[in-house]
Design an enzyme around this catalytic site. Structure first.
Site, PDB file in Angstrom:
ATOM      1  N   HIS A  56     -49.720   3.855  -3.529  1.00  0.00           N
ATOM      2  CA  HIS A  56     -48.580   4.195  -2.612  1.00  0.00           C
ATOM      3  C   HIS A  56     -48.554   5.504  -2.304  1.00  0.00           C
ATOM      4  O   HIS A  56     -48.253   6.433  -3.365  1.00  0.00           O
ATOM      5  CB  HIS A  56     -47.118   3.843  -3.230  1.00  0.00           C
ATOM      6  N   HIS A  58     -48.427   8.484   1.146  1.00  0.00           N
ATOM      7  CA  HIS A  58     -48.294   8.716   2.537  1.00  0.00           C
ATOM      8  C   HIS A  58     -49.338  10.021   3.331  1.00  0.00           C
ATOM      9  O   HIS A  58     -49.088  11.145   2.990  1.00  0.00           O
ATOM     10  CB  HIS A  58     -46.851   9.171   3.022  1.00  0.00           C
ATOM     11  N   GLN A 153     -41.277   4.140   9.549  1.00  0.00           N
ATOM     12  CA  GLN A 153     -40.277   5.255   8.665  1.00  0.00           C
ATOM     13  C   GLN A 153     -38.986   5.228   9.111  1.00  0.00           C
ATOM     14  O   GLN A 153     -37.820   5.347   8.360  1.00  0.00           O
ATOM     15  CB  GLN A 153     -41.113   6.438   8.558  1.00  0.00           C
ATOM     16  N   HIS A 211     -41.110  -0.763   1.506  1.00  0.00           N
ATOM     17  CA  HIS A 211     -40.362   0.276   0.737  1.00  0.00           C
ATOM     18  C   HIS A 211     -39.047  -0.689   0.719  1.00  0.00           C
ATOM     19  O   HIS A 211     -38.196  -0.691   1.510  1.00  0.00           O
ATOM     20  CB  HIS A 211     -39.855   1.424   1.891  1.00  0.00           C
ATOM     21  N   GLU A 214     -34.921   1.619  -2.023  1.00  0.00           N
ATOM     22  CA  GLU A 214     -34.866   3.100  -2.463  1.00  0.00           C
ATOM     23  C   GLU A 214     -33.849   3.766  -2.362  1.00  0.00           C
ATOM     24  O   GLU A 214     -33.801   4.986  -1.920  1.00  0.00           O
ATOM     25  CB  GLU A 214     -36.190   3.829  -1.723  1.00  0.00           C
ATOM     26  N   ASP A 310     -47.111   8.977  -4.067  1.00  0.00           N
ATOM     27  CA  ASP A 310     -46.250   8.791  -3.005  1.00  0.00           C
ATOM     28  C   ASP A 310     -46.417  10.025  -2.141  1.00  0.00           C
ATOM     29  O   ASP A 310     -46.578   9.796  -0.810  1.00  0.00           O
ATOM     30  CB  ASP A 310     -44.720   8.642  -3.640  1.00  0.00           C
TER      31      ASP A 310
END
Length: 418
Positions: A56, A58, A153, A211, A214, A310
């Site tokens: 995971h 970005h 996102q 996701h 979270e 992440d």
């Protein structure tokens, strides 16, 4: 036919193997007293493990936290990070994204990572980040495997045409369908986004990585719906729920029931032990939550869970350097997974478990017939590697060394005689 024999080594979870024979880029044999080869490499008694898998990350966000003043997340929350990213990304170009992503990839490579699942924001009418990442995936495929998530996102519903842009990302070549239901403006929209994610995966035969929850809110339970859908579709093994922080705040009656359903579906989980420890618990005084899903309980129940970096210096997280051993160390402390037996196999969280989440088990691992991809750690045992956060001395891809690092551990120390 080219053969290489690696000698004087130990192999993770294979105590009897002291040599490895590689033939034309694939593992030929593990054992002792193996046949001679065209080339012999002495690994100095060090530990061989599979390459690290970052399940995971970005990559389109990396280093925006340092390069853009607008990235300063004052509250340190997930949602302020999203708001700041919304402004930052408007000025990005394909070249800019590639330049920063390559910095992040290099950070990960020098720490032993050869496989990365990167979530790429597609809530952008130009799809700039996705175009950059699709180009990079092809350009670096001989050294690093990139798996791309078409990720909204700013939400499938919150952002204009969000769901359409996710689908467009899949058509362009993304490998995985993403979602972020807890960030949608209403629970109903979040539920609709989960259904849309699964429907798109079925339509295009793609993997799923959402996701999910979270947040510290124990009533954020989109993982329940996601698991129910993939259980009904027999798609759990191809699905990953990322973060699931709220599951660490849920009561046990609910959690124990859900873990039974997770086992039934075969769904995968990935935890971000460093970033979520920083982001979560922001509304707490004390006691203050750790922001971590139930990693230990998942492992105890045989539910697959892995670790991911992440973020690397972005609006959500000002740190991060691609060192999964650091992520692992923090996760083990936060989840209290530190018996000697647990530490002996803790490397699974950044190797085999991540590969399972990425559905690359058919090509990954220290087994005969698979690609000869591995790393060499500055340690002779798995437990010591974890305890010492061992550095990577060598990274090998299809039998060829990508990089090599020399560390003098024999340097004399002037210590008093006991």
């Amino acid at each position: 036919m080219t053969t290489i024999k690696f000698t004087n080594l130990s192999v993770y979870r294979q105590p009897d193997a002291k040599e490895i024979l590689v033939e034309d880029g694939t593992f030929k044999q593990f054992g002792t007293n193996l046949p001679d080869a065209d080339e012999t490499v002495d690994l100095g008694g060090k530990l061989v493990v599979p390459p690290y898998v970052d399940s995971h990350l970005h990559l389109d966000y990396v280093y925006t936290g340092r390069d853009d003043d607008a990235a300063d997340n004052v509250s340190g929350t997930l949602f302020e990070g999203i708001a700041r990213w919304s402004h930052i990304k408007k000025n990005h170009t394909v070249e800019d994204v590639k330049r920063r992503a390559l910095r992040g990839i290099r950070d990960e490579m020098i720490h032993g990572v050869q496989y990365i699942r990167t979530h790429v924001d597609v809530t952008d009418p130009e799809l700039t980040g996705l175009k950059a990442m699709l180009e990079l995936r092809e350009e670096i495929k001989d050294t690093v495997t990139l798996q791309i998530v078409s990720f909204p996102q700013e939400g499938m519903h919150n952002y204009p045409r969000g769901a359409e842009l996710v689908e467009e990302g899949l058509k362009m070549g993304a490998d995985v369908v993403g979602g972020i239901p807890h960030s949608e403006w209403a629970r109903q929209y979040g539920e609709e986004s989960v259904h849309k994610t699964v429907d798109l995966a079925l339509k295009y035969d793609k993997l799923i990585d959402v996701h999910c929850d979270e947040t510290d809110d124990p009533m954020s339970r989109f993982v329940e719906l996601l698991n129910a859908r993939v259980l009904a579709e027999d798609y759990g093994k191809r699905t990953t729920a990322s973060h699931t922080c709220s599951f660490g705040s849920a009561d046990n009656a609910y959690a124990f029931r859900m873990m039974g359903l997770f086992k039934k579906s075969g769904i995968n989980f990935t935890a971000q032990g460093t970033e979520n420890a920083y982001l979560q618990g922001r509304a707490d005084s004390y006691p203050k939550r750790r922001g971590l899903t139930r990693v230990k309980e998942f492992l105890d129940e045989g539910i697959n869970v892995s670790c991911g970096q992440d973020s690397i210096v972005d609006p959500w997280y000002p740190a991060g350097n691609g060192n999964l051993m650091n992520v692992l160390d923090n996760t083990l402390h936060l989840a209290q997974i530190m018996s000697f037996d647990e530490m002996e196999v803790a490397l699974d969280l950044i190797t085999y478990n991540g590969a399972k989440s990425l559905s690359i088990e058919d090509i990954y691992g220290l087994e005969e017939g698979k690609d000869a991809n591995f790393i060499v750690l500055n340690s002779d045992t798995a437990l010591e590697a974890v305890r010492q956060r061992a550095d990577v001395l060598r990274s090998v891809r299809r039998g060829k060394t990508i990089f090599e690092r020399s560390i003098n551990i024999e340097k004399d120390l002037e210590l008093p005689t006991v």
